[in-house]
Motif scaffolding. Structure first.
Motif: not given
Length: 313
Positions: A190-199
């Protein structure tokens, strides 16, 4: 397409060889694990001969691989010594359900967070989401699982800890027992997806076609969901195959914490008992799922992103 399938077959062969070799070279005598200690040497020799353990590595691997290709992963060494494939067939649905639920939870939470963070880039909301996801990434799965047990099970009493209800016994009860371990599995992704998609969203929002759409008066919400989200999702989609395999692997820890009858518990128990065929079969099945999932995502990526198809022409 054909090249991808050939690569997939080669990788699966290497994975099967590595799995067999890794487990075969573990110290210890499997005949002792079957009979126990204190027996005569000829008894151990008889068991080794019956199981083909005195054959060469290549002979043993060929027999195991040919059996695996026909759906026969051998027989468990531990009583009641049933077929390995039957034990895996009972445990795999538990791990697969937890991994898929964890993946869905991660995506459902991560996408809105990433969109909201990208839309409010640089303000306190964006910084708070960034700090929160960084904090979650710093917590290993076993610790997040323990924290969830302490809070939601021991303190609040919202969920059971060590029970499992199969879907055939009731979907509602099944989800009630599965949701907490699924959340524990999903947190890192969840945290990894959020950071990658936000970037990726931030980069896409700076593209010329977005600026043109803004100049035409298109609303920010429509820009984010109709124009920016799709081209920003390719990195996320590429990761799904990798993440699904890793999430099935991470159930080893979570299932042990929650005492669930999945692949994690099966592998741990088999390793403790020295049940080599069970460990080999279970690890192979997880590895095959991991490789196939990555292969499918890799092939699907070419259809989702036309640029990758042109790159291979």
């Amino acid at each position: 397409m054909i090249d991808k399938l050939i690569e997939l077959v080669v990788v699966l062969f290497i994975v099967s060889l590595g799995t067999f070799a890794l487990v075969s070279f573990i110290p210890g005598d499997p005949s002792v694990a079957i009979l126990g200690e204190g027996h005569a040497p000829e008894d151990y020799a008889r068991v080794r001969a019956e199981m083909g353990l005195d054959d060469s590595f290549s002979t043993r691997y060929w027999h195991w691989l040919s059996g695996a290709l026909q759906g026969d992963l051998g027989t468990s060494m531990v009583p009641p010594q049933g077929p390995v494939i039957d034990s895996i067939g009972e445990a795999m649905p538990v791990s697969l359900q937890l991994a898929l639920m964890g993946l869905v939870i991660a995506i459902v939470v991560a996408v809105p967070l990433a969109v909201y963070s990208a839309r409010h880039q640089g303000n306190w909301i964006d910084r708070a989401i960034g700090a929160g996801t960084f904090g979650v990434l710093s917590i290993p799965s076993f610790l997040s699982g323990l924290l969830l047990i302490m809070l939601a099970v021991n303190h609040l009493g919202w969920f059971p800890r060590s029970q499992w209800v199969r879907i055939s016994e009731g979907l509602g009860q099944n989800l009630y027992h599965a949701i907490l371990p699924a959340i524990a599995i999903s947190l890192l992704e969840m945290a990894m997806f959020t950071r990658i998609l936000r970037s990726d969203l931030v980069m896409t929002l700076g593209e010329k076609f977005i600026l043109v759409a803004k100049a035409k008066g298109m609303s920010n919400t429509r820009l984010l969901f109709s124009d920016a989200l799709r081209p920003s999702s390719f990195s996320l989609i590429t990761m799904l195959g990798v993440v699904l395999g890793s999430m099935i692997g991470s159930t080893v820890i979570v299932e042990t914490l929650f005492s669930l009858p999945g692949m994690g518990s099966l592998i741990v128990r088999a390793a403790q008992q020295g049940d080599m065929p069970m460990v080999q079969g279970a690890v192979l099945v997880i590895a095959v799922i991991y490789v196939v999932a990555n292969g499918v995502i890799d092939i699907a990526y070419g259809y989702l992103d036309p640029r990758s198809r042109r790159a291979h022409v």
